[in-house]
Design a protein around this motif. Sequence first.
Motif, PDB file in Angstrom:
ATOM      1  N   ILE A  72      85.370 145.711  16.297  1.00 42.58           N
ATOM      2  CA  ILE A  72      84.697 145.831  14.991  1.00 42.58           C
ATOM      3  C   ILE A  72      85.743 146.032  13.891  1.00 42.58           C
ATOM      4  O   ILE A  72      85.661 145.444  12.816  1.00 42.58           O
ATOM      5  N   ARG A  73      86.735 146.901  14.179  1.00 42.59           N
ATOM      6  CA  ARG A  73      87.793 147.158  13.185  1.00 42.59           C
ATOM      7  C   ARG A  73      88.501 145.877  12.764  1.00 42.59           C
ATOM      8  O   ARG A  73      88.851 145.705  11.604  1.00 42.59           O
ATOM      9  N   VAL A  74      88.748 144.993  13.702  1.00 40.67           N
ATOM     10  CA  VAL A  74      89.417 143.726  13.372  1.00 40.67           C
ATOM     11  C   VAL A  74      88.607 142.975  12.322  1.00 40.67           C
ATOM     12  O   VAL A  74      89.137 142.527  11.301  1.00 40.67           O
ATOM     13  N   ARG A  75      87.309 142.860  12.546  1.00 40.99           N
ATOM     14  CA  ARG A  75      86.453 142.139  11.598  1.00 40.99           C
ATOM     15  C   ARG A  75      86.395 142.858  10.247  1.00 40.99           C
ATOM     16  O   ARG A  75      86.449 142.223   9.195  1.00 40.99           O
ATOM     17  N   LEU A  76      86.244 144.167  10.292  1.00 43.58           N
ATOM     18  CA  LEU A  76      86.145 144.910   9.038  1.00 43.58           C
ATOM     19  C   LEU A  76      87.443 144.798   8.243  1.00 43.58           C
ATOM     20  O   LEU A  76      87.415 144.671   7.009  1.00 43.58           O
ATOM     21  N   ALA A  77      88.568 144.828   8.931  1.00 42.32           N
ATOM     22  CA  ALA A  77      89.854 144.710   8.235  1.00 42.32           C
ATOM     23  C   ALA A  77      89.968 143.341   7.573  1.00 42.32           C
ATOM     24  O   ALA A  77      90.457 143.223   6.441  1.00 42.32           O
ATOM     25  N   GLU A  78      89.522 142.304   8.267  1.00 40.15           N
ATOM     26  CA  GLU A  78      89.577 140.950   7.694  1.00 40.15           C
ATOM     27  C   GLU A  78      88.674 140.864   6.457  1.00 40.15           C
ATOM     28  O   GLU A  78      89.045 140.290   5.433  1.00 40.15           O
ATOM     29  N   LEU A  79      87.491 141.443   6.590  1.00 45.91           N
ATOM     30  CA  LEU A  79      86.556 141.408   5.460  1.00 45.91           C
ATOM     31  C   LEU A  79      87.086 142.230   4.291  1.00 45.91           C
ATOM     32  O   LEU A  79      86.997 141.814   3.123  1.00 45.91           O
ATOM     33  N   ARG A 107      90.180 142.889   3.542  1.00 47.57           N
ATOM     34  CA  ARG A 107      91.295 142.164   2.921  1.00 47.57           C
ATOM     35  C   ARG A 107      90.766 141.095   1.968  1.00 47.57           C
ATOM     36  O   ARG A 107      91.267 140.928   0.860  1.00 47.57           O
ATOM     37  N   ARG A 108      89.724 140.378   2.376  1.00 50.95           N
ATOM     38  CA  ARG A 108      89.180 139.343   1.506  1.00 50.95           C
ATOM     39  C   ARG A 108      88.473 139.938   0.289  1.00 50.95           C
ATOM     40  O   ARG A 108      88.619 139.457  -0.826  1.00 50.95           O
ATOM     41  N   LEU A 109      87.685 140.990   0.521  1.00 54.85           N
ATOM     42  CA  LEU A 109      86.937 141.579  -0.594  1.00 54.85           C
ATOM     43  C   LEU A 109      87.880 142.166  -1.630  1.00 54.85           C
ATOM     44  O   LEU A 109      87.670 142.003  -2.842  1.00 54.85           O
ATOM     45  N   GLY A 110      88.927 142.826  -1.179  1.00 58.12           N
ATOM     46  CA  GLY A 110      89.868 143.448  -2.123  1.00 58.12           C
ATOM     47  C   GLY A 110      89.125 144.365  -3.065  1.00 58.12           C
ATOM     48  O   GLY A 110      88.311 145.185  -2.633  1.00 58.12           O
ATOM     49  N   GLU A 111      89.407 144.216  -4.345  1.00 60.12           N
ATOM     50  CA  GLU A 111      88.749 145.071  -5.328  1.00 60.12           C
ATOM     51  C   GLU A 111      87.573 144.366  -6.005  1.00 60.12           C
ATOM     52  O   GLU A 111      87.076 144.832  -7.038  1.00 60.12           O
ATOM     53  N   SER A 112      87.140 143.256  -5.450  1.00 65.76           N
ATOM     54  CA  SER A 112      86.002 142.536  -6.040  1.00 65.76           C
ATOM     55  C   SER A 112      84.734 143.376  -5.940  1.00 65.76           C
ATOM     56  O   SER A 112      84.576 144.190  -5.023  1.00 65.76           O
ATOM     57  N   GLU A 113      83.840 143.138  -6.896  1.00 68.70           N
ATOM     58  CA  GLU A 113      82.581 143.865  -6.885  1.00 68.70           C
ATOM     59  C   GLU A 113      81.671 143.344  -5.772  1.00 68.70           C
ATOM     60  O   GLU A 113      81.064 144.111  -5.029  1.00 68.70           O
ATOM     61  N   TRP A 114      81.561 142.014  -5.677  1.00 71.00           N
ATOM     62  CA  TRP A 114      80.702 141.367  -4.672  1.00 71.00           C
ATOM     63  C   TRP A 114      81.507 140.307  -3.938  1.00 71.00           C
ATOM     64  O   TRP A 114      82.647 140.012  -4.305  1.00 71.00           O
ATOM     65  N   LEU A 115      80.928 139.708  -2.922  1.00 67.55           N
ATOM     66  CA  LEU A 115      81.673 138.797  -2.046  1.00 67.55           C
ATOM     67  C   LEU A 115      82.249 137.595  -2.783  1.00 67.55           C
ATOM     68  O   LEU A 115      83.357 137.155  -2.497  1.00 67.55           O
ATOM     69  N   ASP A 116      81.463 137.006  -3.674  1.00 69.95           N
ATOM     70  CA  ASP A 116      81.930 135.789  -4.350  1.00 69.95           C
ATOM     71  C   ASP A 116      81.233 135.719  -5.707  1.00 69.95           C
ATOM     72  O   ASP A 116      80.117 135.211  -5.798  1.00 69.95           O
TER      73      ASP A 116
END
Lengths: 213, 213
Positions: B139-146, B148-157
């Motif tokens: 689970i940690r692997v997936r959460l870390a990937e997510l 990293r992508r989200l960063g400081e963004s408010e929402w996903l895209d």
Amino acid sequence: MTPTITAFASSPDRGAGLSRDMRVRWAFEEVGQSYNVRLVTFQQMKEPAHLALQPFGQIPTYEDGDLALFETGSILLHIAETHPGLLPDDADARARAITWMFAAVGTVEPPILELQTAKFAEGQESWREQRMPLVLDRIRVRLAELARRLGESEWLDGAFSAADIMMVHVLLRVKPSGLLDEFANLAAYCARAQARPAYQRAFAAQLAVATGG
Amino acid sequence: MTPTITAFASSPDRGAGLSRDMRVRWAFEEVGQSYNVRLVTFQQMKEPAHLALQPFGQIPTYEDGDLALFETGSILLHIAETHPGLLPDDADARARAITWMFAAVGTVEPPILELQTAKFAEGQESWREQRMPLVLDRIRVRLAELARRLGESEWLDGAFSAADIMMVHVLLRVKPSGLLDEFANLAAYCARAQARPAYQRAFAAQLAVATGG
């Protein structure tokens, strides 16, 4: 513009057609859309350039001009929305087909992924032998539910659609375990799909990568 | 017509908001669509009437006139297509949001489902203690990937969308384990979503079922 997808430079299944790029290749073949393939190594999949396209470091990805997508369900839905032939025109039938696309990856595939984890990531663990029957039984539950719904129907809901591409490919991933053949109508459903010329062209294309052809 | 969804008559989480009907309630609240709820017992979920709606014997389902759907991703996509406010108007941005809807259930949720299996279905097995760290690390692997992508963004895209409903709800299911709080930006992302009035109305509605309110 010709879209570009990514696939394994060295597929773990050596061209057996179980990698997820197969779903996208198959969809392209069904609608007669040509496509480019960029092969990526396992190392490249974890590098920033690929992670910018696929944050989880997986294949396939889809690029067409400025648009970049990942997740096979999403890619197939996009292909279906931009080409005729992969989803019904009727709005209700279309919504039902999309339900099955989500069911393939959200409900049927998770216990199958667990089997892959049990065999490979946990293949050397002390509990492997004792735990395996539980993993297989959870897959059987899902397959039995799907088999009951499919019955003697040719496809999941009316005409062949992107939902069948998704579901058949998920089911094929469990075929090596022998479980699929416990459900005759599911095995026949997969065989019907594999007999389609579009499936066969897609299969040949990914096999050519694996064999260096 | 007012659509009808199904939910647990007796929710396993006693109203903590982790049942999947929460995703649909939340989407309805975001777009201001009223809805009916039909509560089903665990026994009813395995009976023919419910299986005709949901072949895997789960909740929620969605019914509106002649149309019946299941799979939360599919239901939310249908709501988004029939109401403004849940998906971007721009075609490319819409396709990217749908990618994240599939990623929520197809990539992020499967290892979280494994945790539920490990805790409950295999909670009494001899390997539970020794195996649990492996389950949590996946689970940690997936959460870390997510993360990293989200960063400081408010929402996903870009703007809030149905993709955020799906992803936040998947993430909330792992919150009781403490794993979510290892990723500050993901925890903040969930908190932002939970602060939305639509989330709070949906949460109160499902809690009222659990408390007999």
